[in-house]
Write a protein that holds these residues in place. Structure first.
Motif, PDB file in Angstrom:
ATOM      1  N   UNK A  67       0.827  -1.209   0.000  1.00 50.11           N
ATOM      2  CA  UNK A  67       0.000   0.000   0.000  1.00 50.11           C
ATOM      3  C   UNK A  67       0.859   1.256   0.000  1.00 50.11           C
ATOM      4  N   UNK A  68       1.947   1.232   0.762  1.00 50.59           N
ATOM      5  CA  UNK A  68       2.850   2.385   0.811  1.00 50.59           C
ATOM      6  C   UNK A  68       3.603   2.544  -0.502  1.00 50.59           C
ATOM      7  N   UNK A  69       4.082   1.425  -1.064  1.00 50.26           N
ATOM      8  CA  UNK A  69       4.836   1.488  -2.317  1.00 50.26           C
ATOM      9  C   UNK A  69       3.992   2.109  -3.423  1.00 50.26           C
ATOM     10  N   UNK A  70       2.742   1.687  -3.529  1.00 51.48           N
ATOM     11  CA  UNK A  70       1.901   2.151  -4.623  1.00 51.48           C
ATOM     12  C   UNK A  70       1.197   3.459  -4.304  1.00 51.48           C
ATOM     13  N   UNK A  71       0.782   3.625  -3.050  1.00 50.91           N
ATOM     14  CA  UNK A  71       0.020   4.820  -2.700  1.00 50.91           C
ATOM     15  C   UNK A  71       0.864   6.050  -2.479  1.00 50.91           C
ATOM     16  N   UNK A  72       2.085   5.873  -1.968  1.00 45.15           N
ATOM     17  CA  UNK A  72       2.878   7.041  -1.571  1.00 45.15           C
ATOM     18  C   UNK A  72       4.235   7.129  -2.253  1.00 45.15           C
ATOM     19  N   UNK A 130      -5.967   1.928  -0.570  1.00 44.56           N
ATOM     20  CA  UNK A 130      -7.107   1.151  -0.072  1.00 44.56           C
ATOM     21  C   UNK A 130      -7.241  -0.173  -0.820  1.00 44.56           C
ATOM     22  N   UNK A 131      -7.006  -0.176  -2.126  1.00 47.77           N
ATOM     23  CA  UNK A 131      -7.129  -1.412  -2.902  1.00 47.77           C
ATOM     24  C   UNK A 131      -6.085  -2.435  -2.482  1.00 47.77           C
ATOM     25  N   UNK A 132      -4.870  -1.998  -2.219  1.00 44.94           N
ATOM     26  CA  UNK A 132      -3.854  -2.947  -1.775  1.00 44.94           C
ATOM     27  C   UNK A 132      -4.169  -3.470  -0.375  1.00 44.94           C
ATOM     28  N   UNK A 133      -4.622  -2.612   0.517  1.00 43.02           N
ATOM     29  CA  UNK A 133      -4.978  -3.075   1.862  1.00 43.02           C
ATOM     30  C   UNK A 133      -6.166  -4.032   1.807  1.00 43.02           C
ATOM     31  N   UNK A 134      -7.017  -3.858   0.809  1.00 38.83           N
ATOM     32  CA  UNK A 134      -8.196  -4.722   0.710  1.00 38.83           C
ATOM     33  C   UNK A 134      -7.826  -6.170   0.423  1.00 38.83           C
ATOM     34  N   UNK A 135      -6.634  -6.422  -0.123  1.00 39.41           N
ATOM     35  CA  UNK A 135      -6.213  -7.809  -0.357  1.00 39.41           C
ATOM     36  C   UNK A 135      -6.173  -8.567   0.965  1.00 39.41           C
ATOM     37  N   UNK A 136      -5.619  -7.941   1.988  1.00 36.35           N
ATOM     38  CA  UNK A 136      -5.600  -8.568   3.299  1.00 36.35           C
ATOM     39  C   UNK A 136      -6.970  -8.598   3.950  1.00 36.35           C
ATOM     40  N   UNK A 137      -7.773  -7.565   3.684  1.00 36.23           N
ATOM     41  CA  UNK A 137      -9.101  -7.494   4.297  1.00 36.23           C
ATOM     42  C   UNK A 137     -10.020  -8.583   3.743  1.00 36.23           C
ATOM     43  N   UNK A 138      -9.996  -8.784   2.429  1.00 33.49           N
ATOM     44  CA  UNK A 138     -10.845  -9.808   1.820  1.00 33.49           C
ATOM     45  C   UNK A 138     -10.456 -11.195   2.323  1.00 33.49           C
ATOM     46  N   UNK A 139      -9.154 -11.424   2.495  1.00 35.78           N
ATOM     47  CA  UNK A 139      -8.692 -12.728   2.985  1.00 35.78           C
ATOM     48  C   UNK A 139      -9.152 -12.991   4.415  1.00 35.78           C
TER      49      UNK A 139
END
Length: 475
Positions: free
Chosen positions: A140-145, A234-243
Motif C-alpha cells: 500500500x505504501x509502495x503504490x500509494x505514496x 485502499x485497494x492494496x490493503x483490501x487484499x488482506x481485508x478480503x482474505x
C-alpha cells in the motif's frame, strides 16, 4: 501481520519510509530533498524483503539495484544543476536546468532516476516483483505514496521547456495503455494492481508534459495523484481485508472494493471523476483524447483484479473481519471517494457543480461502461497462462544478479598491500575498544555522570555564545 517475525523492525522502517516521503514533498533545497529521497529508497528495501523468503529476496535484489542506479542518476543531475544555478534552492536549479551543460543531460538524468521511483515504463520492473512479495501494508505504501516521490521530483526539478518533452508524452501514453493490458496476463491481485499503478503513473507523467508542463497542469495532476494514492492504498490493503472475511462480510467488502476501483477508473459521482475532469480541463489535442481512452483500459484491468481478489483464499474462521483491519482500509477508500469533492473547489480548477453537469456525467460514464463489458467477459473466459514478458525479464535479470552475488561471495578476500591489512587490524582493535567502552557506559553511575556533564557543557556553551555574540541567534 499479527504473526509476522520482527514486527517492530517492520514498523520502524515503515515509519522511516513515510517520514522520508514527507521530506520529499516539504523540501525547499536540493540537499534536504536528496536525503529524504534516499531515505525513502533505502528504508523501503527493508519492507520489501521483510518476509525473507525466496520471492522477497528476489524482489529486493532487483529493487536495490534499480533504486541505486536511480539515486546515482538523480545525484549526478543535481550536481550539474547546482553548478549551473550556483544555488541549492530547488526553484533556482529548475530554472537553470534547461541551460545547464552538457546539453539536456542535466534534465535527462533526473528523468531516469525519478522514472525508476515512479515506475515509469520501461523502468518499472521492480514494482512487479516487489508488490507480490512485500507484506500488504508495504504494498500500500509502495503504490500509494512512494511512487509519488518520483512524480513530485519531475514536477519540482524539470523545467517546462524540456527539449524531449514530446518523448515523455509518448513514453507515458505507451505505458498508460501497455501496462494496463499487460496486467490482464497476471493472476495475482497485487501484481495486477501493480500494473494498474504503473499505468496511472505513466498517464500522470505524460499529461504533465503534454501542455508543456504549465503550472496549472502540474497542480491538476498532483490533485489526480492525490486521489490515486488514497484509492490505490485502499485497494492494496483490501487484499488482506478480503482474505480475513467469509460469507456476507466478504461479499460486502468486495462491493466496497469494487466501488473504490470504479473511482480509480473515474466513474460518475466518485472522487475519481472529479480528479479526471480536473486533469482533462488542462489538456487539448491528442492528450485530451487519450485520457478517457485510458479509463477504458483502467476499467478492464481493475475488473480483472476484483475478479481475482474474489478468488483469494480466506484465512478467517469467524468470517467477520477485525475492526483494526477493516476500519483503516475502508476509511482510506472513503477518502478516495469524498476528499476530491471536498478539495475540488480550491484545487481542481473546475467551476462549482461542473462534475454534476450532464455532459460531465456522460464523459465520466461512457469509458467505464465501454471497459466494463470486456472486463467481465475476460474475467469469465480467462484461463491461466504464462506471466507477462516484462515480469519474466525481471526474473531473468534477478537470476543473473544471484549468480554474480554467489561468485562475489565465493571469491577469496585478498589484501594486495600491507596497508589494507593494517587498516583492517586497526579497525578490529577499535571495535573491541568501543565494545569495552560501551559496557562501562551501560553502568548507571557512568551514564548519570555523562548526562550531568553534558548538561553543564551545554549551559556553558550557551553562556559563552551570549557573551561573544556567536549564540543561536547569530548562527
Amino acid at each position: 501481520m499479527r504473526g509476522t517475525h520482527k514486527p517492530a523492525a517492520f514498523a520502524g522502517f515503515w515509519c522511516l519510509t513515510l517520514a522520508g516521503n514527507l521530506g520529499v514533498f516539504l523540501a525547499a533545497d536540493v540537499a534536504t530533498f536528496y536525503v529524504a529521497f534516499a531515505t525513502v529508497s533505502l528504508a523501503a528495501y527493508v519492507l520489501i524483503v521483510h518476509e525473507a523468503n525466496e520471492a522477497a529476496l528476489r524482489a529486493g535484489r532487483i529493487y536495490i539495484v534499480m533504486v541505486i542506479l536511480g539515486e546515482v542518476c538523480v545525484l549526478a543531475g543535481f550536481v550539474i544543476g547546482i553548478t549551473a544555478a550556483d544555488s541549492l534552492n530547488i526553484a533556482d536549479i529548475r530554472n537553470a536546468q534547461s541551460d545547464a551543460p552538457p546539453g539536456g543531460v542535466a534534465s535527462l538524468l533526473p528523468v531516469a532516476g525519478f522514472g525508476i521511483k515512479a515506475g515509469l515504463m520501461p523502468l518499472h520492473i521492480w514494482l512487479l516483483l516487489a508488490h507480490p512479495a512485500a507484506p500488504t501494508p508495504a504494498s500500500a505504501v509502495l503504490s500509494g505514496a512512494i511512487v509519488k516521490a518520483g512524480i513530485i521530483g519531475m514536477i519540482l526539478f524539470l523545467p517546462a521547456s524540456l527539449g524531449f518533452a514530446d518523448w515523455l508524452v509518448v513514453l507515458g501514453l505507451a505505458g498508460a495503455f501497455g501496462a494496463a493490458l499487460l496486467g490482464l496476463r497476471e493472476t495475482n491481485p497485487k501484481t495486477i494492481l501493480a500494473y494498474s499503478t504503473i499505468s496511472q503513473m505513466s498517464l500522470v507523467t505524460a499529461h504533465i508534459w503534454a501542455p508543456l508542463g504549465s503550472d496549472d497542469a502540474s497542480v491538476q495532476f498532483a490533485f489526480y495523484a492525490l486521489h490515486h494514492g488514497l484509492a490505490k492504498g485502499a485497494l492494496f490493503l483490501s487484499v488482506g481485508l478480503v482474505a480475513a472475511c467469509t460469507g456476507r462480510w466478504r461479499a460486502a467488502v468486495l462491493v466496497a472494493v469494487a466501488l473504490i476501483a470504479l473511482s480509480v477508473a473515474g466513474a460518475p459521482l466518485t472522487g475519481g471523476s472529479v480528479a479526471k475532469l480536473a486533469a482533462k480541463s488542462g489538456l487539448d489535442g491528442v492528450a485530451e483524447t487519450a485520457l478517457p481512452l485510458t479509463a477504458i483500459t483502467t476499467t478492464l484491468v481493475l475488473t480483472w483484479s476484483i475478479t481475482r481478489l474474489a478468488m483469494v483464499g480466506t484465512d478467517s474462521k469467524s468470517g467477520r473481519p477485525n475492526a483494526f483491519l477493516a476500519v483503516p482500509t475502508l476509511a482510506i477508500g472513503l477518502g478516495a471517494l469524498v476528499v476530491p469533492w471536498v478539495l475540488g473547489r480550491d484545487w481542481s480548477g473546475l467551476e462549482p457543480g461542473y462534475p454534476l453537469h450532464l455532459s460531465s456525467l456522460w464523459s465520466s460514464a461512457w469509458p467505464v461502461a465501454v471497459g466494463l463489458a470486456p472486463g467481465l467477459l475476460w474475467s469469465w473466459r480467462r484461463a491461466s497462462g504464462p506471466p507477462s514478458a516484462d515480469r519474466t525479464l525481471a526474473e531473468r535479470i534477478d537470476d543473473r544478479l544471484a549468480v554474480l552475488e554467489t561468485r562475489a561471495s565465493a571469491a577469496p578476500v585478498q589484501h594486495p598491500h600491507w596497508f589494507a591489512t593494517t587498516i583492517q587490524a586497526a579497525f578490529e582493535a577499535a571495535m573491541v575498544s568501543l565494545s569495552a567502552l560501551e559496557q562501562h557506559l551501560k553502568r548507571g553511575r557512568y551514564a548519570s555522570m555523562l548526562l550531568v556533564a553534558f548538561c553543564i557543557a551545554s549551559r556553558l556553551a550557551g553562556d559563552c555564545g551570549d557573551r561573544t555574540g556567536f549564540g543561536p541567534a547569530y548562527i
